[in-house]
Design an enzyme around this catalytic site. Sequence first.
Site, PDB file in Angstrom:
ATOM      1  N   ASP A   1      44.342  32.404  86.967  1.00 22.11           N
ATOM      2  CA  ASP A   1      45.490  32.055  86.136  1.00 22.11           C
ATOM      3  C   ASP A   1      46.181  33.362  85.752  1.00 22.11           C
ATOM      4  O   ASP A   1      46.150  34.316  86.524  1.00 22.11           O
ATOM      5  CB  ASP A   1      45.032  31.249  84.912  1.00 22.11           C
ATOM      6  CG  ASP A   1      46.097  30.266  84.440  1.00 22.11           C
ATOM      7  OD1 ASP A   1      47.221  30.717  84.148  1.00 22.11           O
ATOM      8  OD2 ASP A   1      45.819  29.054  84.343  1.00 22.11           O
TER       9      ASP A   1
ATOM     10  N   HIS B   1      48.209  34.481  88.396  1.00 23.08           N
ATOM     11  CA  HIS B   1      49.557  33.974  88.152  1.00 23.08           C
ATOM     12  C   HIS B   1      50.457  35.012  87.503  1.00 23.08           C
ATOM     13  O   HIS B   1      51.499  34.677  86.952  1.00 23.08           O
ATOM     14  CB  HIS B   1      49.498  32.720  87.280  1.00 23.08           C
ATOM     15  CG  HIS B   1      48.846  31.547  87.940  1.00 23.08           C
ATOM     16  ND1 HIS B   1      48.668  30.330  87.316  1.00 23.08           N
ATOM     17  CD2 HIS B   1      48.328  31.395  89.185  1.00 23.08           C
ATOM     18  CE1 HIS B   1      48.073  29.483  88.140  1.00 23.08           C
ATOM     19  NE2 HIS B   1      47.845  30.113  89.284  1.00 23.08           N
TER      20      HIS B   1
END
Length: 447
Positions: free
Chosen positions: A264, A287
């Site tokens: 993430d 991310h």
Amino acid sequence: MTSFYLAAAVFHLLTSAAVFAALVATPLPSPPASPSPFPSPSPSPLPSGTLPESPETYSEPLQGVLFDVVKYGAVADGQTESQNAFVAAWEAACNHNGSESPTFYVPEGTYFVGALVFQGPCFNGRTPKIMIRGSLIAPSSLSAFKNTDWIQFKDLTEIELDGENGVLDGRGAVEAWKQVSCSKSSRCKEMVTSLKFSNVSYGTISNITLSNGKGFHMGFYLCNNIRVENVTILSPWDSPNTDGIHISRSVNVTVDSSDIGVGDDCVSIGPGSVNVSVSNVQCGPGHGISIGSLGKYPDEEDVIGITVQNCTINGTQNGIRVKTWPGSPAGSATGILFENIAMINVSNPVMIDQEYCPSRTCNITKPSRVKLKDIEVKNVTGTYNGDAPTPPVTLLCSTHQPCENINLIDIDLRPTAGDGDARPRGLFQIKGFFNGLQVVPSIASSQ
């Protein structure tokens, strides 16, 4: 002169007094309401000299009074539950009333420990130094955790955590990442943060490795004047909700010289964050580095003064991003600087996303009410993944609360070698309302 294309229709950007015109070329289809579903690309090799040095290793002479967890019953076999021994060693160190400084010490070896809360205040407000030279492994089952944290430091002042060669292994792959909820929604139903700091003031966290978190790896909540440096955080690219470092409702937090690769956000900066600096971070996979998401809950505190500088983002889904929920309550994020960012094969290098909806179930006809103001993106260079479905520079601002004073300066992004004529519809996308948008060449150069 560097060539560039601005591929977006002419948008009449509303202001309180006048109409702002955006330069564009060819029309773009409406962007998806959620972030790119495109899988994170594999990290590309970093150019020589871009990887950080390994955390410094040394044998610092131990001074003061040492509270060794082994002497309180911890067993370094990786199997024997040593939770009680760790708690006993901490309580003794925290309550030490002698003149010499106490050190809570975890020697080399592998220790199996359940949930731990190291709480203060300690005697005379003197927090023991924390030195972790061994490896700690968490229980694999989520049922072993009554709360949402594995190791928590709470209500402490002047904390120093030095993890010389120390490792915290959350063992998320065994059970946590396999939850059905992880694949059906934007967030796993049960998440456990590996290392949490709550209400901690004036401290340094350094030279520690965190891996395979069940949820976030490191979190800061209600903290102030904290420095994080030379940490390594590692989880697979497809591990759900495994943010590297998450900061919320905290003031004066610095993250420097660290290597973060997760499933993430490498660093996520949440509501109530003020004066946060992220620098010299190597991010990837993951991310990217994000502010938000913001506006999911009522009465969120504002985000003020965020600086992200001199970072390399490699093989990630996103690069630098500000994200707010549609239909959100009112709020704001102001005074944000992204500067000197190197992108390597990133799918969405630069993004303002006020239609953030990872579950794809939001009503995006209700615009975000979070005000984004005074954002500067400067000197962003490198390559983007030309197979991703969205342009490398995407500004999706609210149609209710215009983005104000957005500056894009010296952005030079090129398709990864071999992508050919990738993204023929354009390299720059604008949607929503703006009150002041400045674009200084070059923007998203073509090959």
